[in-house]
Scaffold this active site. Structure first.
Site, short mmCIF file in Angstrom:
data_model
loop_
_atom_site.label_atom_id
_atom_site.label_comp_id
_atom_site.label_asym_id
_atom_site.label_seq_id
_atom_site.Cartn_x
_atom_site.Cartn_y
_atom_site.Cartn_z
CD GLU A 103 -2.88 1.22 2.35
OE1 GLU A 103 -2.69 0.46 3.31
OE2 GLU A 103 -3.80 2.04 2.28
CG HIS A 155 -7.75 -1.96 7.78
ND1 HIS A 155 -8.60 -1.02 7.24
CD2 HIS A 155 -6.63 -1.28 8.18
CE1 HIS A 155 -8.02 0.19 7.33
NE2 HIS A 155 -6.84 0.06 7.90
CD GLU A 185 -6.38 3.27 6.64
OE1 GLU A 185 -6.58 3.10 7.86
OE2 GLU A 185 -5.76 2.44 5.94
N GLY A 196 2.81 2.33 11.01
CA GLY A 196 2.58 1.50 12.19
C GLY A 196 2.45 0.02 11.84
CB ALA A 197 0.59 -2.37 11.61
CG MET A 198 0.15 -3.26 4.90
SD MET A 198 -0.88 -1.81 4.45
CE MET A 198 -2.05 -2.59 3.36
CD GLU A 199 -4.89 -2.13 5.54
OE1 GLU A 199 -3.95 -1.69 6.23
OE2 GLU A 199 -5.53 -1.42 4.74
CG ASN A 200 0.04 -6.83 3.98
OD1 ASN A 200 -0.03 -5.94 3.15
ND2 ASN A 200 0.96 -6.85 4.93
CD GLU A 226 -2.98 -2.09 10.61
OE1 GLU A 226 -3.48 -2.27 9.48
OE2 GLU A 226 -2.60 -0.96 11.02
ZN ZN Z 1 -5.66 1.62 8.53
#
Ligand code: ZN
Length: 879
Positions: free
Chosen positions: A130, A309, A328, A269-273, A306
């Site tokens: 992303e 999401h 978001e 911070g982090a990623m919702e893959n 996450e």
């Molecule tokens: Zn997010």
């Protein structure tokens, strides 16, 4: 400067994709310098845009920093005249409406310092796609409205035993030459930005979660071996999130496995893959010895964010990046409510509102101001902003307030049902909210398209004879770049009225004590009948809208609200208003003749708060916290950094000396030795205890410093240790501060997260964090310019959280930041463009600072070819 200006992309230019990708098969042959990526795509003309008898348009595939090795259609290598490589991608002449495309590319993860695409972190491979990182992996229609089913095969040497991707592990084995090969299949169609791959020598902890319909989901959290003992809190948080989303939104997890991986090098911070979340280590790893309460709470909320999401973002995704707030804003609202349910609701709200008021309001009033749904951008990475996230969440919260909880749930159910598996728009979200409830949010939609922070002016009148109380509210939203003459918004204003003895008054015949006023005009009157005494209004309860509200409260009225308001948020807010008024008064005194005097009212107010043992200690701690320098800078016409610092320091010292015995009492009361628990109650107690400690140490008070030193040496948990060390660094004599910092470092040097805390403590200290010190920290062996967390803690700590040193009169802070931004832009444009933020506010400062900041910005602009990220921010700020 650049020779060619990056182009601007407009929402109004959106066109549906010409082609769809039904299936995506990827094979990665991992190598640090030469990773081979093969993709096989099933491509088909998009029926939604096809016309009868048309000639087929070319297929555009995005691709950046790729070495193209081969390209084949239905098994046949394509001749060069069928395709054309251009800046940013590849255009392919299409001859049939359906075909299979095979592309081979080579990439070099080791030299990828942008942390976008496939890169290496401490020797482990990971991806970040992303918003537009997938195009750094292979040629692809890298846009969120192209959703495809992915199958991923990873081949790697046996030194990378853990090979992960999205979905389910369907096959594994070894290649002829002894390398590992594993295949993952994700049954859910997804856009390329949700793709992920991880390879490394990792360990994991495992748990299971049984969904409400009885399916068992395997939960795994992967880290480098040294961090395996820091996973428990994230795992607990994950299980809580999964349960909460079932209970509050009726949303169950959909795959049989959910994985989280911690990496040290990460831009956000982090990623919702899908099925494989990748986290910045600082946002997932914690143990009582190494993590502060703030870290524990941050982890809980980001794990939840996450996870949430998976529905708000993955199952229902964004049509285009202008719709970013669709996922978001909604997801931040969801995680904020989760945190409020798990901890103290009022405290969570106070923290979120403080962030909004300090940082989002500043963004809204600055050169990068944009609506929650932007109309245009040069670089989408620049729009992962407080406006899209936090104001976006406020907009969703207002819908919740306007419709009520049950209606909101009906709306969200309809939204998920209608759009599951689709890429949609903010408009679709609002329409679902309306349709499920026959509601009208026509005017409300302006919140998505209008930038700027609305200002509400409120006056009141009481007619004793008619027993009628009237509130008059005017709204006005200032012009922002590119947007003049704003329309009135639909603003929900939650209010209550207090009687003379502090009792809440009934607002109507039903006896309601609180109501939501719907402000829709630029000026509007609201009447309350049957009000038998002159009331005091409690306005914008719970911060029911992201606005600035002015009402001419007297000092006495604020004190009254601090004591009697039934809304805990507004109690805090009254205290903040009182502190703010005081600090503004002190700034005026400072500018006039330098002699300052803190009015009794604030001291009395704080004393009463400290004495009130029936209040939640966390709320008391928040009430006793003076507005930050950053927040003060947001008020008033032109920012005078010196006056802000002088006023704050003086107020702090006056409060500390006037209330010393009270701070000491409260500290001792709260200083109970018990095993560490990150529970809401314990966190609340520690927060007040450490607030008292900080006041006790002001100006190097000997007794205070002795208490801090003892707390530091007791070494019970990181919250208490870091708070004590922070006070020592700020107020103890320099050599003592250095000694304590040194022993702390000796103890914790092996722990990356603690070292980041250690860096941040120093760079953000008003007395200790001088520019010289910051330079020294950058020379420290643990510092790494390629690691965003280190950059954020050292350079960010100085430029964004150390008002005194950053704004030193010689302008050296600004020059330093410019220099670092220029250097970082070559390594990691996203980080450079975020870090430059403090310089973009130059217009808001007094003439001298303003000139200096402007010069620093110009230096960046003239330093050579800037990345698109940095160019957009710098050029918009200069114009
Ligand atoms: Zn997010």
């Amino acid at each position: 400067m650049r020779d060619s200006q990056p182009s601007t992309i407009y929402l109004s230019d959106y066109r549906a994709p010409d082609y769809l990708v039904d299936k995506t098969e990827l094979t990665f042959d991992l190598d640090p310098h030469a990773t081979l990526v093969k993709s096989r795509l099933k491509i088909r003309r998009n029926p939604a845009v096809a016309t009868v008898g048309e000639s087929l348009p070319p297929l555009w595939l995005d691709g950046v920093d790729l070495e193209l090795l081969s390209i084949a259609e239905n098994g046949e290598l394509l001749p060069a005249q069928r395709y054309q490589e251009r800046d940013g991608g590849l255009s392919l002449a299409v001859e049939q409406p359906e075909f299979e495309l095979e592309v081979q590319t080579r990439i070099a993860p080791e030299s990828n310092t942008s942390l976008e695409g496939l890169y290496l972190s401490n020797g482990m491979y990971c991806t970040q796609c992303e918003a537009e990182g997938f195009r750094k992996i292979t040629f692809y229609p890298d846009r969120p409205d192209v959703m495809s089913v992915f199958t991923t095969t990873i081949v790697a040497p046996a030194t990378f035993p853990v090979l992960l991707s999205n979905g389910n592990n369907v096959d594994s084995g070894t290649t002829d030459d002894g390398r590992l090969r594993i295949t993952w299949e994700d049954p859910f169609a997804k856009p390329s930005y949700l793709f992920a791959l991880v390879a490394g020598d990792l360990q994991y902890v495992e748990d299971t979660f049984t969904t409400s319909s009885g399916r068992a989901v395997k939960l795994q959290l992967f880290t480098e071996p040294r961090n395996i003992g820091k996973c428990a809190h994230a795992m607990t948080s994950l299980k809580h999130s999964m349960r909460w989303d079932e209970e509050v939104y009726g949303r169950e997890y959909d795959l049989d496995i959910f994985m989280i991986v911690a990496v040290d090098h990460f831009n956000m911070g982090a990623m919702e893959n899908k099925g494989l979340n990748i986290f910045n280590s600082a946002c997932v790893l914690a143990s009582p010895e190494t993590a502060t309460d703030a870290a524990f709470q941050r982890i809980e909320s980001i794990v939840a964010h996450e996870y949430f999401h998976n529905w708000s973002g993955n199952r229902v995704t964004c049509r285009d990046w202008f719709q970013l707030s669709l996922k978001e804003g909604f997801t931040v609202f969801r995680d904020a409510e989760f945190s409020a349910d798990m901890n103290s609701r009022a405290v969570k709200r106070i923290e979120d509102v403080t962030l909004l008021r300090t940082a989002q309001f500043a963004e809204d009033a600055g050169p990068m101001s944009h609506p929650v749904r932007p109309d245009s951008y040069m670089e989408i990475s620049n729009f992962y902003t407080l406006t899209v996230y936090e104001k976006g969440a406020e907009v969703v919260r207002m819908i919740h307030t306007i419709l009520g909880a049950d209606a909101f749930r009906r709306g969200s159910d309809l939204y998920f049902e209608r759009h599951d598996g689709c890429a949609v728009t903010c408009e679709d979200f609002i329409a679902a909210m309306e349709d499920a409830n026959s509601a009208d949010l026509k005017q409300f939609r302006r919140w998505y398209s209008q930038a700027g922070t609305p200002v509400l002016e409120v006056t009141d009148a009481y007619d004793a004879e008619a027993a009628r109380y009237t509130l008059t509210i005017r709204q006005h939203t200032p012009d922002t770049p590119g947007q003049k003459g704003k329309q009135p918004l639909h603003i929900p204003v939650t209010v209550g009225l207090l009687g003379e003895s502090g009792n809440p008054l009934a607002l109507d015949e039903s006896g309601a004590l609180e109501t939501v006023l719907h402000l829709t005009e630029s000026a509007q009157e609201f009447h309350f009948d049957g009000i038998a005494e002159q009331p005091l209004p409690s306005l914008l309860r719970g911060f029911s809208a992201p606005v600035k509200l002015h009402f001419g409260y007297s000092v006495e009225q604020l004190q009254f609200l601090m004591q009697h308001d039934t809304d805990p948020f507004n109690r805090w807010d009254a205290c903040q208003r009182l502190a703010l008024n005081t600090l503004q008064f002190l700034q005026r005194q400072y500018r006039e003749n330098g002699a300052m005097q803190v009015p009794e009212a604030l001291i009395k107010g704080y004393a009463a708060v400290l004495d009130n043992t029936s209040l939640d200690p966390a709320l008391v701690a928040k009430m006793l916290a003076l507005p930050s320098a950053q927040e003060l800078a947001e008020h008033g016409e032109s920012i005078d950094a010196n006056a802000i610092i002088a006023a704050r320091d003086f107020a702090k010292a006056s409060i500390a000396s006037a209330l010393k015995s009270r701070f000491l009492n409260r500290y001792q009361q709260l200083d109970q030795r018990k095993p560490y628990q990150p529970s809401a109650d314990d966190i609340a107690q520690r927060s007040l205890k450490n607030t008292c400690l900080a006041y006790l140490c002001v100006d190097g008070d000997q007794d205070g410093l002795a208490i801090a030193k003892a707390q530091f040496e007791r070494d019970e948990n990181m919250t208490d240790v870091a708070a004590a060390l922070g006070a020592l660094v700020e107020y103890a004599p320099r050599d003592e501060a250095v000694e304590n910092l040194e022993s702390f470092y000796q103890q914790w040097q092996q722990d990356t997260q603690v070292v980041e805390t250690w860096f941040g403590l120093q760079s953000s200290s008003a007395s200790f964090g001088t520019l010289e010190r910051v330079h020294a920290l950058m020379e420290h062996p643990a510092f790494e310019l390629k690691n965003p967390n280190k950059v954020r803690s050292v350079i960010g700590g100085f430029a964004m959280r150390n008002f005194s040193q950053f704004h030193r009169e010689d302008g050296s802070g600004y020059d330093f930041l410019a220099e670092q931004v220029i250097a970082l832009d070559k390594l990691n444009p996203q980080i450079a463009s975020r870090l430059v933020t403090p310089l973009t506010r130059w217009k808001r400062y007094r003439a001298q600072e303003s000139k200096q900041i402007h010069a620093a910005l110009r230096r960046i602009n003239e330093s050579g070819e800037l990345s698109r990220d940095l160019y957009e921010v710098v050029s918009k700020s200069l114009s």
